[in-house]
Design an enzyme around this catalytic site. Structure first.
Site, mmCIF file in Angstrom:
data_model
loop_
_atom_site.group_PDB
_atom_site.id
_atom_site.type_symbol
_atom_site.label_atom_id
_atom_site.label_comp_id
_atom_site.label_asym_id
_atom_site.label_seq_id
_atom_site.Cartn_x
_atom_site.Cartn_y
_atom_site.Cartn_z
ATOM 1 C CB SER A 84 -24.397 -10.207 -34.307
ATOM 2 O OG SER A 84 -23.761 -11.462 -34.180
ATOM 3 C CE1 TYR A 94 -28.455 -12.529 -31.310
ATOM 4 C CE2 TYR A 94 -26.765 -13.337 -32.812
ATOM 5 C CZ TYR A 94 -27.159 -12.511 -31.781
ATOM 6 O OH TYR A 94 -26.247 -11.647 -31.212
ATOM 7 C CE LYS A 125 -28.434 -9.099 -32.495
ATOM 8 N NZ LYS A 125 -28.611 -7.881 -31.675
#
Length: 260
Positions: free
Chosen positions: A143, A156, A160
Site C-alpha cells: 500500500s 495498517y 504494509k
C-alpha cells in the site's frame, strides 16, 4: 491471445474490491483463476464473471490467517485447474485507531491477516512451484501506507511496511529458482474498505462523513480516486512476461499521491 494465456492464477480476497478486479483482469488476459475468500456467496458471483470471460475458475473458501488453509487452497487450485503459475496474496483488512488506544487483540487481528496471510501465501506458492519446477510469480498487496505511515492507521501501515520487507527477502531467497516476488502499492481506491476508513476517521477526528476521503482524493495528482481496475492493470503487468526481470520491488500505483 493474452500475455498469460494458458496459465493458472490464484487470488486471495477475490470476492470483492481489488481482489475481484485482479481476478477478472487476469481471466481477461487468458488465465484460469482460483478464487479464494471467506465469502462463499460473493465468490460464486465472481466465478460467474470469470466464466463469462471464457475462462475456468475454482472457488475456495479459506481464511488466509490459517497456514493450513492457505496451503490447502494452493494444493486445491493445482488439483482443480491443472497447474499454478501465479499467486496473488491480495487479502487484507484495515483498522483505524489512535496508536495510544491499540490493544493486543487489535494487533493480533491485523497481523494475522495482513502479515501472516502473506507469509503463508508466499510459503505455499514457493512450495508448489519448487515441487513442480515452475518458475512462478508471487505478487503481494502492500500500500502507499507501506511507504508512508499514516495517522490513525499505525497498525495498517506497519503491516504494509512488513509486506515490503517480506517481498524483498522472499525475492532474494527464491531468485535462484527463477521465482519472482513483487508487490503492488495502491493509494486511495474507491472500494468498501475506503468507506470504512472514511467513517472511522470521521468518528475519531470529528470530520464530516466523506470529508477525509475527499481530502485524500484532492491530493492525487491525476485528479481522481483510484479504481480497482487501475490496480488490476498493474498486477496484470507484474503477472506477465514483461515483468520477468523484476523482483523484490514494491512500486506505487496511486495516481501521484506518495512519491518515492
Amino acid at each position: 491471445m493474452g500475455a498469460i494465456e494458458g496459465t493458472v492464477a490464484l487470488v486471495t480476497g477475490a470476492a470483492q474490491g481489488i481482489g475481484r478486479a485482479i481476478a477478472l483482469r487476469l481471466a481477461a488476459d487468458g488465465a484460469d483463476v482460483a478464487l479464494v475468500d471467506l465469502n462463499e456467496d460473493k465468490l460464486a458471483g465472481v466465478a460467474g464473471e470469470v466464466a463469462a470471460l471464457g475462462r475456468k475458475s475454482t472457488t475456495i473458501v479459506a481464511n488466509v490467517s490459517d497456514r493450513a488453509q492457505v496451503h490447502a487452497a494452493v494444493a486445491q487450485a493445482r488439483e482443480d485447474l491443472g497447474s499454478l503459475e501465479i499467486v496473488v496474496n491480495n487479502a487484507g483488512i484495515v483498522q483505524v485507531k489512535p496508536i495510544t488506544d491499540v490493544t493486543h487483540d487489535d494487533l493480533s487481528a491485523i497481523v494475522d491477516v495482513n502479515v501472516a496471510g502473506v507469509v503463508w501465501g508466499i510459503q505455499a506458492a514457493a512450495k508448489a512451484f519448487l515441487e513442480h519446477g515452475t518458475k512462478g510469480t508471487i505478487i503481494n498487496a502492500s500500500s502507499i501506507a507501506g511507504h508512508d505511515g499514516f495517522a490513525l492507521l499505525s497498525l495498517y501501515s506497519a503491516t504494509k511496511f512488513a509486506v515490503r520487507a517480506l517481498t524483498q527477502a522472499a525475492a532474494k531467497e527464491l531468485a535462484p529458482h527463477g521465482i519472482t516476488v513483487n508487490a503492488y502499492c495502491p493509494g486511495v481506491v474507491d472500494t468498501d474498505m475506503w468507506v470504512t476508513v472514511d467513517a472511522e476517521m470521521a468518528r475519531h477526528t470529528g470530520a464530516a462523513p466523506g470529508a477525509t476521503y475527499a481530502q485524500y482524493v484532492d491530493g492525487i495528482a491525476l485528479g481522481r480516486a483510484e479504481t480497482p481496475e487501475d490496480v488490476a492493470g498493474f498486477v496484470s503487468y507484474l503477472a506477465g512476461p514483461d515483468a520477468k526481470y523484476m523482483t523484490g520491488q514494491s512500486p506505487l500505483i496511486d495516481g501521484g499521491l506518495v512519491y518515492r
